[in-house]
Design a protein around this motif. Structure first.
Motif, short mmCIF file in Angstrom:
data_model
loop_
_atom_site.label_atom_id
_atom_site.label_comp_id
_atom_site.label_asym_id
_atom_site.label_seq_id
_atom_site.Cartn_x
_atom_site.Cartn_y
_atom_site.Cartn_z
N THR A 108 8.12 12.52 4.85
CA THR A 108 7.62 13.78 4.29
C THR A 108 6.91 13.62 2.96
OG1 THR A 108 9.77 14.16 3.25
CG2 THR A 108 9.43 15.13 5.43
N GLY A 109 7.02 12.47 2.30
CA GLY A 109 6.40 12.29 0.99
C GLY A 109 5.79 10.92 0.87
N TYR B 29 12.03 10.77 3.09
CA TYR B 29 12.38 11.74 4.14
C TYR B 29 13.23 12.82 3.50
CZ TYR B 29 16.09 8.20 4.05
OH TYR B 29 17.02 7.29 3.64
N GLU B 30 12.94 14.07 3.81
CA GLU B 30 13.58 15.18 3.11
C GLU B 30 14.99 15.47 3.61
OE1 GLU B 30 12.82 16.69 0.29
OE2 GLU B 30 11.22 15.20 0.27
N ASN C 169 0.84 -1.19 0.00
CA ASN C 169 0.00 0.00 0.00
C ASN C 169 0.88 1.24 0.00
OD1 ASN C 169 -2.68 -1.35 0.40
ND2 ASN C 169 -1.65 -2.07 2.24
N ILE C 170 0.50 2.22 -0.83
CA ILE C 170 1.27 3.45 -0.98
C ILE C 170 0.38 4.65 -0.70
CG2 ILE C 170 2.58 4.88 -2.59
CD1 ILE C 170 3.48 2.48 -4.06
N ASN C 171 0.96 5.63 -0.06
CA ASN C 171 0.30 6.92 0.13
C ASN C 171 1.36 7.99 0.05
OD1 ASN C 171 -1.68 8.82 0.60
ND2 ASN C 171 -2.08 8.23 2.72
N ASN C 172 0.98 9.22 0.26
CA ASN C 172 1.93 10.33 0.27
C ASN C 172 1.58 11.25 1.43
OD1 ASN C 172 3.22 12.98 -0.46
ND2 ASN C 172 3.86 11.81 -2.25
N ARG C 173 2.54 11.53 2.29
CA ARG C 173 2.27 12.35 3.46
C ARG C 173 1.81 13.76 3.07
NH1 ARG C 173 4.58 10.23 8.47
NH2 ARG C 173 4.35 12.28 9.38
N THR D 77 -2.29 19.13 -3.64
CA THR D 77 -2.09 18.97 -5.09
C THR D 77 -0.74 18.37 -5.41
OG1 THR D 77 -3.52 20.88 -5.53
CG2 THR D 77 -2.03 20.19 -7.30
N ALA D 78 0.32 18.84 -4.73
CA ALA D 78 1.66 18.31 -4.95
C ALA D 78 1.73 16.83 -4.57
CB ALA D 78 2.68 19.11 -4.15
N GLY D 79 1.10 16.47 -3.46
CA GLY D 79 1.11 15.08 -3.03
C GLY D 79 0.38 14.16 -3.98
#
Length: 438
Positions: free
Chosen positions: A289-290, A312-313, A171-175, A254-256
């Protein structure tokens, strides 16, 4: 003379150990994982088992999970080891490693690390206090291309598919999706909401709603919207449209969504259902972070994640004045392996790696037996000599118990040839140690 005290051997909860046959399978798994990582150009590193506590505590983990070091015979005023703790994951030590060896590395730096880690938590099914993690990370200076966020799941898919484990889903998501959505709702502390939503699969929607309202200070409508977002799942970019229908807008959201869509597009050639966008995946660690990842078994999602990680940034930024973003994924080897052992899916391999047992007919023939064994080893066969002169039947039985496939009979006298016996077929033939091929 006082009677010797007998200490009863008992297993230590949360610290798994295997018999030789099971361990041989685990070693094959480790070799397979290592080859899979190296096939994509990842270099191996190993860091110490301990790190300075300030390093371990720097990114949001709780001190209750960390085992600290203390010498049993230390002086009362000696606190030199008190600042050291066993590492609870491999990502934070990796960040320190990159900063420390910055001038010796080539960027983007692609590393894999397979090591034991320790967590001081209550052992239960799928949770251990000592276990092995298999990590891959890519870290770069200033910026890391998004395509690495897709490459890592592809590598893990190939590796886990090759292990023939029960069906699983990554499973994938974006913070940024979560943070942007929450900020778009007017929530002032998105991180608190992320931590609450991360518990969704463990405690359920009602309990999370209660946390969001009573502890995070959300209104009923805000909590309902957060839970509605968490229900969205999909294997393609239709998830972007589903989020848009919720009517929340924010630049970070929007960026995520753009990043999430790009990663899904790059992985669209994998088998259907292998990778799913699940907007309930949050990963509670502060440093993500992403993109975030979490894999579970399809038939037992409550068992816990078998693979996890994220982007992680600047995790290494606390050690060096450079921006060093990265992305990583970790395979929970022990969690997967222990489940399959407990369910009887792994019954074990060979007891030992020996290919050939050289019989010792008499003490006088030990030199000859050792010479044969040395010759076979030079030709690539794992070979051992029986430890003492004994009846041939007893030596063969030893080979059977240890799963040794071949027994070698050196000449009992100068007039007899070498012979080798295949224990699987029972066939025994003449053989030359200089040319025998098994």
């Amino acid at each position: 003379m006082s009677e010797q005290r007998i200490i009863r051997p008992t297993p230590i909860s949360g610290f798994p150990e295997w018999t030789p046959r099971i361990r041989s399978v685990e070693l094959r798994w480790l070799d397979h994982i290592r080859r899979g990582f190296e096939r994509y150009g990842f270099s191996s590193v190993e860091t110490p088992s301990v790190e300075v506590l300030d390093v371990l505590l720097s990114k949001g983990e709780t001190s209750q999970e960390i085992y600290t070091l203390q010498r049993l015979q230390a002086d009362a005023d000696d606190s030199s080891d008190a600042r050291l703790g066993l590492h609870f994951d491999l990502t934070v030590p990796f960040a320190r490693y990159v900063a420390q060896h910055f001038n010796d590395l080539v960027f983007p730096f692609k590393r894999y690390q397979i090591q034991r880690v320790w967590r001081g938590e209550r052992p239960q099914e799928g949770r251990f206090r000592e276990f092995t993690q298999c990590d891959i990370d890519v870290i770069n200076v200033d910026r890391i291309p998004l395509h690495f966020d897709a490459e890592l799941p592809r590598i893990v898919h190939e590796v886990l598919t090759g292990l023939d484990i029960p069906a699983w889903t990554l499973n994938i998501n974006n913070r940024k999706v979560l943070q942007g959505f929450y900020e778009g709702l007017g929530i002032t502390d998105p991180l608190a909401v992320i931590r609450a939503v991360d518990k969704l699969h463990k405690i359920g929607a009602d309990a999370v709603r209660e946390i969001l309202i009573d502890q995070a200070g959300l209104s009923s409508d805000q909590a309902a919207a957060c839970l509605e977002l968490a229900e969205i799942r999909g294997s393609d970019t239709t998830v972007v449209d589903a989020v848009a229908k919720l009517g929340v807008s924010h630049p970070t959201l929007t960026a995520g969504l753009d990043e999430l869509g790009e990663v899904l597009d790059e992985l669209s050639d994998l088998p259907s259902g292998s990778v799913v966008a699940d907007l309930s995946i949050a990963r509670g660690l502060d440093y993500y972070t992403g993109t975030v990842y979490e894999a579970t078994f399809n038939d037992d999602p409550g068992y816990g994640s078998i693979c996890a990680g994220g982007r992680y940034e600047n995790l290494a930024g606390q050690f060096i004045r450079r921006s060093l973003p990265g992305v990583g994924l970790s395979i929970g080897l022990t969690r997967i392996f222990a489940k399959l052992v407990a369910e009887g899916r792994i019954t074990g391999g060979r007891f030992c790696p020996t290919d050939v047992l050289v019989v010792l007919p008499s003490d006088e023939r030990r030199s000859a037996a050792l010479a044969v064994a040395a010759q076979l080893r030079e030709r690539g066969f794992n070979t051992e000599v029986y430890h003492q002169a004994a009846k041939i039947g007893k030596q063969i039985q030893y080979a059977v118990k240890k799963d040794i496939p071949f027994v070698w009979f050196p000449p009992f006298d100068d007039g007899r040839p070498h012979e080798v016996k295949n224990l699987a077929t029972g066939e025994q033939v003449e053989a030359d140690p200089a040319s025998w091929n098994g």
